[in-house]
Scaffold this motif. Structure first.
Motif, PDB file in Angstrom:
ATOM      1  N   PHE A 188       0.846  -1.199   0.000  1.00 11.63           N
ATOM      2  CA  PHE A 188       0.000   0.000   0.000  1.00 11.63           C
ATOM      3  C   PHE A 188       0.882   1.249   0.000  1.00 11.63           C
ATOM      4  O   PHE A 188       0.672   2.172  -0.810  1.00 11.63           O
ATOM      5  CB  PHE A 188      -0.893  -0.037   1.243  1.00 11.63           C
TER       6      PHE A 188
ATOM      7  N   VAL B 208      -7.741   5.729  -2.825  1.00 10.54           N
ATOM      8  CA  VAL B 208      -7.896   4.337  -2.427  1.00 10.54           C
ATOM      9  C   VAL B 208      -9.246   4.119  -1.760  1.00 10.54           C
ATOM     10  O   VAL B 208      -9.734   4.979  -1.019  1.00 10.54           O
ATOM     11  CB  VAL B 208      -6.747   3.910  -1.476  1.00 10.54           C
TER      12      VAL B 208
ATOM     13  N   LEU C 207      -6.628   2.233  -6.251  1.00 15.27           N
ATOM     14  CA  LEU C 207      -6.629   0.928  -5.597  1.00 15.27           C
ATOM     15  C   LEU C 207      -7.955   0.709  -4.888  1.00 15.27           C
ATOM     16  O   LEU C 207      -8.455   1.606  -4.204  1.00 15.27           O
ATOM     17  CB  LEU C 207      -5.482   0.857  -4.576  1.00 15.27           C
TER      18      LEU C 207
ATOM     19  N   LEU D  17      -9.341  -1.962  -2.102  1.00 16.68           N
ATOM     20  CA  LEU D  17      -9.058  -3.052  -1.180  1.00 16.68           C
ATOM     21  C   LEU D  17     -10.355  -3.796  -0.894  1.00 16.68           C
ATOM     22  O   LEU D  17     -11.382  -3.179  -0.621  1.00 16.68           O
ATOM     23  CB  LEU D  17      -8.482  -2.509   0.131  1.00 16.68           C
TER      24      LEU D  17
END
Length: 223
Positions: A20, A36, A124, A126
C-alpha cells in the motif's frame, strides 16, 4: 491467480501495508494524488496498524470505501468507524480527503450521492472475501451482482439488511484490486476458485492480487 502467501494473518497484513505504501508513493509521484477505497473485515484492521509506521504521503491520499453497512459512523459495525479508529485518527490524512458512505441515510439516496463524489478512477480498491465468496457487499444471490452504475444499495436477505456497495463495474475500473483473505474458513472457497469452480461473487473481480495467509491458501494447488 496472482497469489501473495504469507505464514500468518499478521505477516499478510504487514505485506499488504508495505505494498500500500509503495503504490501510494508511486501514485503521488506520477499523478500527484493517491485515491484508495478501503474495506471492512479483520485483516484490514491489522493492515491499518501496520500502516501507521510506514512512509505514506498522507497529505496527498484520498480515502473512499468500497462498501458500508446501513449504520451510523459511530457504530462499531461501520467500516468507516473501523478505519477511523484504527488508522484515520492516527495518521495525518486531511479530514476533508476522507469520504465515507453515509450508512445512516436512505440507502438508495446515499448510494446515488456517493457515486457522484467518486473520482473518475480509483488507484486501488481493497477488498475482502466472506466464507460464502462475497466481496464488498455483493453477496451470492443478490440483485447487486448484476447491477450497473458505480455505487448501489443492495438488499441482502441472508443478512436481513441493506448494504451500500461498489458495483463490480466500479471495482474493476480501478487501476488495481487487492483481496486480503486470511483464515482456514476461507480455504475451501479459495480452493474452488483456484480450480475455476463455483459461482462465487468474488470471481467477478478482474485480475486481483490475492494477499493470503497460509491457512487460507492451504488447499490451493501450487502454480
Amino acid at each position: 491467480m496472482n497469489l501473495q502467501v504469507y505464514q500468518t494473518p499478521q505477516a499478510t497484513a504487514e505485506a499488504a501495508a508495505e505494498a500500500f505504501a509503495a503504490v501510494a508513493r508511486q501514485a503521488v509521484a506520477e499523478r500527484g494524488v493517491f485515491r484508495v477505497a478501503l474495506s471492512g473485515g479483520s485483516t484490514p484492521k491489522l493492515m491499518y496498524a501496520a500502516l501507521q509506521g510506514l512512509d505514506v504521503p498522507w497529505a496527498q491520499v484520498y480515502i473512499y470505501f468500497s462498501d458500508e453497512r446501513t449504520v451510523g459512523p459511530d457504530d462499531p459495525q461501520s467500516n468507516y468507524h473501523t478505519a477511523k479508529v484504527g488508522l484515520l485518527d492516527v495518521v495525518p490524512v486531511p479530514a476533508e480527503q476522507v469520504h465515507r458512505m453515509e450508512g445512516e441515510r436512505d440507502p438508495n439516496d446515499a448510494a446515488r450521492d456517493y457515486a457522484a463524489l467518486l473520482p473518475p478512477q480509483l488507484d486501488l480498491v481493497l477488498l475482502g472475501m466472506g466464507d460464502d465468496g462475497h466481496t464488498a457487499s455483493l453477496f451470492p444471490g443478490t440483485a447487486g451482482l448484476k447491477l450497473g452504475g458505480r455505487v448501489i444499495a443492495n438488499e441482502v436477505p441472508q443478512q436481513h439488511t441493506w448494504r451500500l456497495s461498489f458495483t463490480f463495474g466500479e471495482v474493476n475500473a480501478a487501476r488495481e484490486r487487492w483481496l486480503l483473505v486470511t483464515g482456514a474458513a476461507k480455504a475451501p472457497v479459495l480452493a474452488e476458485i483456484g480450480r475455476g469452480e463455483g459461482e462465487y461473487p468474488v470471481r467477478q473481480v478482474a485480475d486481483p492480487v490475492w494477499f493470503l495467509d497460509a491457512a487460507a491458501a492451504q488447499h490451493l494447488s501450487p502454480t
